[in-house]
Design a protein around this motif. Structure first.
Motif, PDB file in Angstrom:
ATOM      1  N   VAL A 228      43.034 -13.407 -60.882  1.00  0.00           N
ATOM      2  CA  VAL A 228      42.520 -12.883 -59.617  1.00  0.00           C
ATOM      3  C   VAL A 228      41.010 -12.766 -59.756  1.00  0.00           C
ATOM      4  O   VAL A 228      40.509 -12.205 -60.736  1.00  0.00           O
ATOM      5  CB  VAL A 228      43.132 -11.509 -59.288  1.00  0.00           C
ATOM      6  N   HIS A 229      40.289 -13.326 -58.793  1.00  0.00           N
ATOM      7  CA  HIS A 229      38.825 -13.336 -58.844  1.00  0.00           C
ATOM      8  C   HIS A 229      38.289 -13.319 -57.419  1.00  0.00           C
ATOM      9  O   HIS A 229      39.068 -13.145 -56.464  1.00  0.00           O
ATOM     10  CB  HIS A 229      38.326 -14.569 -59.596  1.00  0.00           C
ATOM     11  N   GLY A 230      37.004 -13.500 -57.287  1.00  0.00           N
ATOM     12  CA  GLY A 230      36.390 -13.411 -55.971  1.00  0.00           C
ATOM     13  C   GLY A 230      36.875 -14.443 -54.975  1.00  0.00           C
ATOM     14  O   GLY A 230      36.724 -14.257 -53.764  1.00  0.00           O
ATOM     15  N   ASP A 231      37.467 -15.539 -55.463  1.00  0.00           N
ATOM     16  CA  ASP A 231      37.957 -16.589 -54.568  1.00  0.00           C
ATOM     17  C   ASP A 231      39.414 -16.416 -54.184  1.00  0.00           C
ATOM     18  O   ASP A 231      39.945 -17.185 -53.394  1.00  0.00           O
ATOM     19  CB  ASP A 231      37.780 -17.964 -55.224  1.00  0.00           C
ATOM     20  N   GLY A 232      40.114 -15.453 -54.773  1.00  0.00           N
ATOM     21  CA  GLY A 232      41.518 -15.245 -54.458  1.00  0.00           C
ATOM     22  C   GLY A 232      42.387 -15.223 -55.698  1.00  0.00           C
ATOM     23  O   GLY A 232      41.982 -14.739 -56.753  1.00  0.00           O
ATOM     24  N   LEU A 233      43.588 -15.762 -55.582  1.00  0.00           N
ATOM     25  CA  LEU A 233      44.565 -15.781 -56.676  1.00  0.00           C
ATOM     26  C   LEU A 233      44.847 -17.224 -57.065  1.00  0.00           C
ATOM     27  O   LEU A 233      45.060 -18.081 -56.203  1.00  0.00           O
ATOM     28  CB  LEU A 233      45.847 -15.074 -56.258  1.00  0.00           C
ATOM     29  N   THR A 234      44.862 -17.490 -58.374  1.00  0.00           N
ATOM     30  CA  THR A 234      45.075 -18.850 -58.878  1.00  0.00           C
ATOM     31  C   THR A 234      46.129 -18.836 -59.973  1.00  0.00           C
ATOM     32  O   THR A 234      46.142 -17.948 -60.830  1.00  0.00           O
ATOM     33  CB  THR A 234      43.768 -19.449 -59.443  1.00  0.00           C
ATOM     34  N   LEU A 249      41.060 -16.160 -50.884  1.00  0.00           N
ATOM     35  CA  LEU A 249      40.981 -14.776 -50.398  1.00  0.00           C
ATOM     36  C   LEU A 249      41.014 -14.732 -48.878  1.00  0.00           C
ATOM     37  O   LEU A 249      41.572 -13.799 -48.290  1.00  0.00           O
ATOM     38  CB  LEU A 249      39.697 -14.130 -50.930  1.00  0.00           C
ATOM     39  N   GLN A 250      40.440 -15.746 -48.233  1.00  0.00           N
ATOM     40  CA  GLN A 250      40.387 -15.773 -46.763  1.00  0.00           C
ATOM     41  C   GLN A 250      41.782 -15.888 -46.146  1.00  0.00           C
ATOM     42  O   GLN A 250      41.973 -15.569 -44.971  1.00  0.00           O
ATOM     43  CB  GLN A 250      39.521 -16.941 -46.293  1.00  0.00           C
ATOM     44  N   VAL A 288      53.063  -9.461 -58.006  1.00  0.00           N
ATOM     45  CA  VAL A 288      52.034  -9.339 -56.970  1.00  0.00           C
ATOM     46  C   VAL A 288      52.573 -10.003 -55.707  1.00  0.00           C
ATOM     47  O   VAL A 288      52.983 -11.164 -55.742  1.00  0.00           O
ATOM     48  CB  VAL A 288      50.720 -10.020 -57.403  1.00  0.00           C
ATOM     49  N   TRP A 289      52.576  -9.258 -54.619  1.00  0.00           N
ATOM     50  CA  TRP A 289      53.031  -9.769 -53.332  1.00  0.00           C
ATOM     51  C   TRP A 289      51.819  -9.924 -52.415  1.00  0.00           C
ATOM     52  O   TRP A 289      50.966  -9.040 -52.345  1.00  0.00           O
ATOM     53  CB  TRP A 289      54.030  -8.811 -52.693  1.00  0.00           C
ATOM     54  N   LEU A 290      51.769 -11.058 -51.728  1.00  0.00           N
ATOM     55  CA  LEU A 290      50.685 -11.322 -50.782  1.00  0.00           C
ATOM     56  C   LEU A 290      51.261 -11.595 -49.399  1.00  0.00           C
ATOM     57  O   LEU A 290      52.239 -12.335 -49.267  1.00  0.00           O
ATOM     58  CB  LEU A 290      49.865 -12.537 -51.226  1.00  0.00           C
ATOM     59  N   LEU A 315      38.687  -6.531 -53.080  1.00  0.00           N
ATOM     60  CA  LEU A 315      37.973  -7.733 -52.629  1.00  0.00           C
ATOM     61  C   LEU A 315      38.161  -7.951 -51.130  1.00  0.00           C
ATOM     62  O   LEU A 315      37.218  -8.336 -50.418  1.00  0.00           O
ATOM     63  CB  LEU A 315      38.467  -8.955 -53.414  1.00  0.00           C
ATOM     64  N   LEU A 316      39.381  -7.690 -50.639  1.00  0.00           N
ATOM     65  CA  LEU A 316      39.634  -7.827 -49.210  1.00  0.00           C
ATOM     66  C   LEU A 316      38.843  -6.792 -48.409  1.00  0.00           C
ATOM     67  O   LEU A 316      38.295  -7.100 -47.347  1.00  0.00           O
ATOM     68  CB  LEU A 316      41.132  -7.670 -48.934  1.00  0.00           C
TER      69      LEU A 316
END
Length: 324
Positions: A228-234, A249-250, A288-290, A315-316
């Protein structure tokens, strides 16, 4: 700046991470000393390949053997240290892999040098293949011993993060959370198996020359690395950058930590696509649920899920403040 005190998986290199490859480097040093002491007694060329009866059937220059052995150990040690710093595997697994590789490969290379020492020609050298079984036993013993000695990573306040939904990330701070999922001992076994296959092929077991890729494939497919980082989840394989699953993340509306039951929630284990939901679950438990912008859900079963969800929540929230 990174905040390792707030997220248990933040990549903050320390001495323990850099020392993950130390056993291989020590093995390379010991082997160099063995070569130096035995150099004047080594035949040129020296025996390097043996048949099933232990008789030599291939030889090479001592210089070439020294370079190959040292580069193998040094490259493996450097790779394991880099993997520890990047968080590709848990520190215990990396230390166990390094110890197993260092002991087994160091043993085989050392025995090879000592078997050649004092021989008039390479044809006089014999090396029974039971040495391969000894090397395998030493690898298992070293890996098991290290895993007992190195304590497990301590989860960082998972319950507190689950309640607060935040890790307390400040406006200008950056952080990265990383965890590996899947049986990490299988990944380590694949790496050690690939290295052992190459050495076994060199010493006379012909299938080893083509079995080593299977060990690498096994290591790459035995688990996954979740970040998990500034760009989202990978999510990607532990030893490669591709293939990967990336949730920007968007696209994330909400993140939370909850239990997952692979059979009932996703229809089975592994990467699954169900009605209105998809995800990766190699086990049941924390996840982790999104909730995504298209109304669907994404879930990944991983340890310390509350911290990952808390970091995504921060982050959100930061992005939402910027959009105002």
């Amino acid at each position: 700046m990174d905040r390792p005190d707030r997220t248990s998986g933040v990549q903050q290199p320390g001495l323990l991470q850099w020392f993950a490859g130390l056993p291989c480097l020590v093995a390379a040093l010991v082997l160099a000393v063995v070569f130096a002491v035995s150099w004047s007694d080594l035949p040129d060329p020296m025996a390097v390949h043996f048949d099933g009866g232990g008789d030599v059937n291939r030889s090479a220059s001592p210089v070439a053997v020294l370079l190959i052995a040292e580069l193998t150990l040094l490259a493996l040690g450097a790779g394991l240290s880099r993997g520890a710093v990047r968080g590709s595997l848990a520190l215990r697994t990396l230390y166990a892999t390094s110890a197993a590789a260092a002991v087994s490969l160091g043993y085989l290379f050392t025995v090879l040098v000592l078997a050649n020492a004092g021989a008039g020609t390479a044809d006089e050298v014999r090396m029974p293949l039971w040495h391969l079984a000894v090397a395998a036993g030493l690898a298992v013993g070293a890996a098991g011993g290290v895993r007992l000695l190195v304590s497990r990573e301590r989860p960082a306040a998972a319950d507190e993060s689950a309640v607060s939904g935040s890790v307390g990330l400040r406006p200008r701070e950056r952080a990265m959370w990383v965890r590996s999922v899947g049986p990490q001992w299988l990944i380590a076994a694949g790496v050690v198996g690939a290295a052992a296959a190459v050495v076994a092929g060199t010493l006379g077991w012909a299938p080893g020359l083509w079995l080593w890729p299977l060990g690498l494939v096994f290591a790459m497919m035995a688990g996954a690395r979740v970040s998990v980082h500034g760009d989202g989840l990978t999510i990607r394989p532990p030893l490669l950058r591709v293939p990967r699953i990336h949730i920007p993340l968007q696209r994330i509306d909400r993140a939370w930590a909850a239990e997952v039951r692979p059979l009932s929630d996703l229809g089975g284990w592994g990467y699954r696509i169900a009605k209105g939901r998809r995800g990766l679950a190699l086990r049941s438990g924390q996840a982790v649920w999104l909730e995504l912008d298209d109304g669907r859900q994404f879930v990944v079963a991983v340890g310390d899920a509350a911290t990952a969800a808390g970091l995504l929540g921060d982050l959100l929230a930061r992005d939402a403040r910027r959009d105002r």
